[in-house]
Design a protein around this motif. Structure first.
Motif, PDB file in Angstrom:
ATOM      1  N   LYS A  46      -0.441  20.571 -35.930  1.00  0.00           N
ATOM      2  CA  LYS A  46      -1.634  20.891 -36.721  1.00  0.00           C
ATOM      3  C   LYS A  46      -1.599  22.341 -37.184  1.00  0.00           C
ATOM      4  CE  LYS A  46      -5.884  19.322 -36.024  1.00  0.00           C
ATOM      5  NZ  LYS A  46      -7.275  19.144 -35.519  1.00  0.00           N
TER       6      LYS A  46
ATOM      7  N   LEU B 288      -1.727  23.481 -41.029  1.00  0.00           N
ATOM      8  CA  LEU B 288      -2.785  24.352 -41.542  1.00  0.00           C
ATOM      9  C   LEU B 288      -2.205  25.580 -42.237  1.00  0.00           C
ATOM     10  CD1 LEU B 288      -5.394  24.116 -38.642  1.00  0.00           C
ATOM     11  CD2 LEU B 288      -5.611  23.161 -40.947  1.00  0.00           C
TER      12      LEU B 288
ATOM     13  N   PHE C 166      -7.779  15.160 -39.630  1.00  0.00           N
ATOM     14  CA  PHE C 166      -8.837  15.630 -40.525  1.00  0.00           C
ATOM     15  C   PHE C 166      -9.667  14.456 -41.018  1.00  0.00           C
ATOM     16  CE2 PHE C 166      -4.867  18.050 -41.294  1.00  0.00           C
ATOM     17  CZ  PHE C 166      -5.220  19.234 -40.647  1.00  0.00           C
TER      18      PHE C 166
ATOM     19  N   ASP D 123     -13.216  18.599 -44.378  1.00  0.00           N
ATOM     20  CA  ASP D 123     -12.895  18.991 -43.007  1.00  0.00           C
ATOM     21  C   ASP D 123     -11.598  19.799 -42.978  1.00  0.00           C
ATOM     22  OD1 ASP D 123     -13.101  19.032 -40.147  1.00  0.00           O
ATOM     23  OD2 ASP D 123     -11.660  17.388 -40.052  1.00  0.00           O
TER      24      ASP D 123
ATOM     25  N   GLN E 214     -11.188  23.546 -41.477  1.00  0.00           N
ATOM     26  CA  GLN E 214     -10.237  23.870 -40.412  1.00  0.00           C
ATOM     27  C   GLN E 214      -9.208  24.904 -40.875  1.00  0.00           C
ATOM     28  OE1 GLN E 214      -8.654  21.008 -37.682  1.00  0.00           O
ATOM     29  NE2 GLN E 214     -10.070  19.396 -38.347  1.00  0.00           N
TER      30      GLN E 214
ATOM     31  N   ARG F 279     -10.889  28.331 -40.835  1.00  0.00           N
ATOM     32  CA  ARG F 279     -11.028  28.829 -39.459  1.00  0.00           C
ATOM     33  C   ARG F 279      -9.677  29.294 -38.909  1.00  0.00           C
ATOM     34  NH1 ARG F 279     -15.958  27.331 -37.142  1.00  0.00           N
ATOM     35  NH2 ARG F 279     -17.165  25.873 -38.419  1.00  0.00           N
ATOM     36  N   HIS F 280      -8.656  28.517 -39.179  1.00  0.00           N
ATOM     37  CA  HIS F 280      -7.309  28.846 -38.726  1.00  0.00           C
ATOM     38  C   HIS F 280      -6.855  30.177 -39.325  1.00  0.00           C
ATOM     39  CE1 HIS F 280      -3.218  27.980 -37.310  1.00  0.00           C
ATOM     40  NE2 HIS F 280      -2.768  28.269 -38.527  1.00  0.00           N
TER      41      HIS F 280
END
Length: 203
Positions: free
Chosen positions: A6, A10, A45, A50, A54, A57-58
């Motif tokens: 993930k 990302l 996701f 979403d 994410q 945020r990452h």
């Protein structure tokens, strides 16, 4: 699923957004570009919204790590603020000028999260640097720390306002430089200004 998968995806998604923007990419295009199956995508996701959340945020966590690494190399508050400015300019150069306006318009939940990041991370960070700079006589002692911190953060909103600085007309990194570098110089003491000059002489 591999724990690093993930994180890798990302990172790749963020690069896609930087090249193409957010709005132009459909879920199917993203899945194809990532070379994963739809099943793998939807395991991680819920949907594109979403994914955008994410990914943002990452990326903010990445920036936090980079800030910590920068601060480990800089001892003075003035130099740390300058490094933050330079880091911000670098970040802006790597993204499309419309990226933030697309997130603001199409992904309000992510935009709200980014504003919360400013309030809970960026505000205390800048506030503490200003306070340390005053204690070390690098920033003027007569500045209102609360007000100056708010002004610096509100200038972020000003810079990202596409109605005031349309990306088609203005280079965001130049706007960033024009807003912040002169402002920081203005709140420095003579000692602080010497640190500013020394910092740029090494650049």
């Amino acid at each position: 699923m591999q724990p690093n998968l993930k994180s890798t995806l990302l990172d790749e998604v963020q690069q896609l957004f930087h090249r193409h923007g957010v709005r132009a990419l459909s879920e199917d295009q993203i899945i194809t570009s990532l070379s994963i199956s739809p099943a793998t995508f939807y395991e991680m996701f819920q949907d594109k919204n979403d994914l955008v959340d994410q990914a943002a945020r990452h990326d903010l966590e990445r920036q936090k790590r980079e800030h910590a690494a920068m601060f480990a190399k800089a001892g003075s508050p003035v130099e740390r603020i300058l490094l933050l400015l330079q880091h911000g300019i670098k970040e802006l150069r790597n993204i499309p000028g419309t990226l933030y306006s697309e997130i603001q318009q199409d992904h309000p939940q992510t935009w709200a999260m980014m504003l919360d990041h400013l309030a809970t991370y960026s505000y205390p960070q800048i506030h503490n640097l200003l306070n340390d700079g005053i204690l070390q006589k690098q920033f003027r002692s007569d500045i209102n720390i609360e007000l100056v911190t708010k002004i610096i953060l509100e200038q972020v909103n000003l810079l990202l306002n596409a109605d005031i600085f349309p990306p088609s007309r203005y280079n965001l990194s130049e706007v960033f430089r024009s807003i912040y570098l002169y402002y920081i110089r203005g709140i420095c003491t003579d000692e602080g200004f010497k640190l500013v000059a020394a910092h740029f002489s090494k650049a």
